[in-house]
Design a protein around this motif. Sequence first.
Motif, mmCIF file in Angstrom:
data_model
loop_
_atom_site.group_PDB
_atom_site.id
_atom_site.type_symbol
_atom_site.label_atom_id
_atom_site.label_comp_id
_atom_site.label_asym_id
_atom_site.label_seq_id
_atom_site.Cartn_x
_atom_site.Cartn_y
_atom_site.Cartn_z
ATOM 1 N N THR A 13 -6.156 10.625 -13.563
ATOM 2 C CA THR A 13 -5.617 10.571 -12.195
ATOM 3 C C THR A 13 -4.265 9.851 -12.202
ATOM 4 O O THR A 13 -3.326 10.240 -11.498
ATOM 5 N N LEU A 14 -4.183 8.797 -13.019
ATOM 6 C CA LEU A 14 -2.913 8.067 -13.110
ATOM 7 C C LEU A 14 -1.835 8.940 -13.747
ATOM 8 O O LEU A 14 -0.669 8.909 -13.334
ATOM 9 N N ILE A 15 -2.229 9.730 -14.738
ATOM 10 C CA ILE A 15 -1.242 10.597 -15.403
ATOM 11 C C ILE A 15 -0.745 11.669 -14.442
ATOM 12 O O ILE A 15 0.452 11.976 -14.398
ATOM 13 N N GLY A 38 4.666 8.709 -22.012
ATOM 14 C CA GLY A 38 3.728 7.751 -21.426
ATOM 15 C C GLY A 38 2.326 8.271 -21.663
ATOM 16 O O GLY A 38 2.043 9.448 -21.420
ATOM 17 N N VAL A 39 1.448 7.400 -22.152
ATOM 18 C CA VAL A 39 0.060 7.823 -22.364
ATOM 19 C C VAL A 39 -0.860 6.881 -21.598
ATOM 20 O O VAL A 39 -0.613 5.668 -21.548
ATOM 21 N N ASP A 40 -1.885 7.452 -20.979
ATOM 22 C CA ASP A 40 -2.856 6.615 -20.266
ATOM 23 C C ASP A 40 -4.230 7.261 -20.358
ATOM 24 O O ASP A 40 -4.357 8.491 -20.409
ATOM 25 N N ILE A 41 -5.239 6.412 -20.352
ATOM 26 C CA ILE A 41 -6.632 6.860 -20.473
ATOM 27 C C ILE A 41 -7.115 7.558 -19.203
ATOM 28 O O ILE A 41 -8.071 8.327 -19.244
ATOM 29 N N THR A 77 -2.673 12.387 -21.220
ATOM 30 C CA THR A 77 -3.914 11.636 -20.987
ATOM 31 C C THR A 77 -4.631 11.500 -22.321
ATOM 32 O O THR A 77 -4.890 12.508 -22.992
ATOM 33 N N ALA A 78 -4.932 10.276 -22.720
ATOM 34 C CA ALA A 78 -5.712 10.052 -23.946
ATOM 35 C C ALA A 78 -6.160 8.600 -23.997
ATOM 36 O O ALA A 78 -5.460 7.714 -23.482
ATOM 37 N N ASP A 79 -7.319 8.389 -24.594
ATOM 38 C CA ASP A 79 -7.688 7.022 -24.967
ATOM 39 C C ASP A 79 -6.976 6.799 -26.294
ATOM 40 O O ASP A 79 -7.445 7.251 -27.345
ATOM 41 N N TRP A 80 -5.845 6.134 -26.230
ATOM 42 C CA TRP A 80 -4.970 6.086 -27.400
ATOM 43 C C TRP A 80 -5.571 5.253 -28.553
ATOM 44 O O TRP A 80 -5.108 5.322 -29.678
ATOM 45 N N THR A 81 -6.617 4.501 -28.251
ATOM 46 C CA THR A 81 -7.266 3.766 -29.347
ATOM 47 C C THR A 81 -8.083 4.716 -30.228
ATOM 48 O O THR A 81 -8.392 4.399 -31.369
ATOM 49 N N ALA A 118 3.696 -1.892 -25.185
ATOM 50 C CA ALA A 118 2.329 -2.147 -24.707
ATOM 51 C C ALA A 118 2.421 -3.268 -23.675
ATOM 52 O O ALA A 118 2.304 -4.450 -24.008
ATOM 53 N N PHE A 119 2.680 -2.872 -22.448
ATOM 54 C CA PHE A 119 2.820 -3.850 -21.366
ATOM 55 C C PHE A 119 1.466 -4.021 -20.675
ATOM 56 O O PHE A 119 0.889 -3.050 -20.151
ATOM 57 N N SER A 120 0.978 -5.241 -20.660
ATOM 58 C CA SER A 120 -0.249 -5.586 -19.912
ATOM 59 C C SER A 120 -1.424 -4.671 -20.224
ATOM 60 O O SER A 120 -2.154 -4.246 -19.324
ATOM 61 N N ILE A 121 -1.616 -4.389 -21.485
ATOM 62 C CA ILE A 121 -2.749 -3.544 -21.876
ATOM 63 C C ILE A 121 -3.612 -4.195 -22.958
ATOM 64 O O ILE A 121 -4.795 -3.873 -23.090
ATOM 65 N N SER A 122 -3.075 -5.175 -23.716
ATOM 66 C CA SER A 122 -3.842 -5.715 -24.856
ATOM 67 C C SER A 122 -5.190 -6.279 -24.401
ATOM 68 O O SER A 122 -6.203 -6.116 -25.089
ATOM 69 N N GLY A 178 -8.392 -1.531 -16.763
ATOM 70 C CA GLY A 178 -7.161 -1.982 -16.090
ATOM 71 C C GLY A 178 -6.457 -0.794 -15.454
ATOM 72 O O GLY A 178 -5.262 -0.851 -15.174
ATOM 73 N N ASN A 179 -7.229 0.280 -15.244
ATOM 74 C CA ASN A 179 -6.643 1.515 -14.682
ATOM 75 C C ASN A 179 -6.571 1.411 -13.156
ATOM 76 O O ASN A 179 -7.213 2.160 -12.441
ATOM 77 N N TYR A 180 -5.756 0.464 -12.748
ATOM 78 C CA TYR A 180 -5.597 0.222 -11.320
ATOM 79 C C TYR A 180 -4.763 1.324 -10.681
ATOM 80 O O TYR A 180 -3.740 1.722 -11.225
#
Length: 295
Positions: free
Chosen positions: A68-70, A62-65, A156-160, A176-180, A7-9
């Motif tokens: 580029t988004l970060i 804010g954390v994201d996998i 930047t991290a795969d937080w799972t 956790a907005f629109s990530i589950s 979902g890394n749009y």
Amino acid sequence: MSVPIHGNYHGYYLKRPSVNDPRLGLLPDDTFKSKTVLDIGCNEGWVTCEIGQSWGAHKVIGVDIDDTLIRAAWKKRQLVWSLQKPQKHSTGAFEGDEGGNMIKVDHDSDTTTTTTIQDQADYFPVSLQHSFGPLPIPPSQIRGKHVFPHNVSFRTADWTKESIVEDTDGYDVVIAFSISKWIHVNGGDEGLRAFFQRIHSVLKPGGVFILEPQEWDTYKKVRRLNESLKSNILNLKLRPSDFESILGSLGFGPARHLGPTGEGGKCSDNHCKFLTLDHFFLGFCRMVDLYVKLR
Ligand SMILES: C[S@@+](CC[C@H](N)C(=O)[O-])C[C@H]1O[C@@H](n2cnc3c(N)ncnc32)[C@H](O)[C@@H]1O
């Protein structure tokens, strides 16, 4: 461009109306005030920045996998800063209080009025930064560590799977907005349970978890992204309607369904009473749920 299997749009917020994100507007006013917040799956950081700038948060991560988004999120932070109304005022100065609100202090007339920084966001037109570049950010020693933009940072991290340094001290609020759905389709039922368990473990007692789950009927679209996700989805037993009982078993109280934002989209479960053009074109109308960690 690679397939956005997480979902890394890129350009997500061109599609999603988000200057004042309507999902934040559903929350109780003091949700973020003086709080330490984790925004998981922050994408380009629009929501993270808004919480740091306009909702009085002490600190927002804010954390994201997707790195580029970060990188885009750090730029967004500087853009938001550049568009903010200057702090000095002809009849007084703006000073940050502990909650991140700006207090307007008029030393001549001995009056103090409170005005939220929300009133001061988007003060300059974006074209200004296009023509002249972003404004430099003053050091945190001058501006204050817990005032925007210094109260906002990104990782930047795969937080799972990976911890970030801030996890150690814990959070008052996790979003956790629109990530589950993305955690679910990549990690399966067990991956999703582990994700909820981790959120529970990093929240302080009495902490708040805000979840915007995607409805089951939206999982269909993901099958088209790649074969591996397609087969993962076939093996899923859990449904978004099960999330509340899973969270309950972990120690969260019952969900407070704060409502869909009404910004459009099809709610398969009839929450949505709004029929707008966005309903057809954007496809966003999801329930925002609030859970409190009881034990
Ligand atoms: C659909 S976007 C939602 C963005 C944002 N939360 C919002 O609703 O405005 C989902 C985001 O979650 C991120 N993501 C997915 N899996 C992740 C993981 N395991 N760890 C961190 N971020 C993840 C994606 O890169 C993407 O930016």
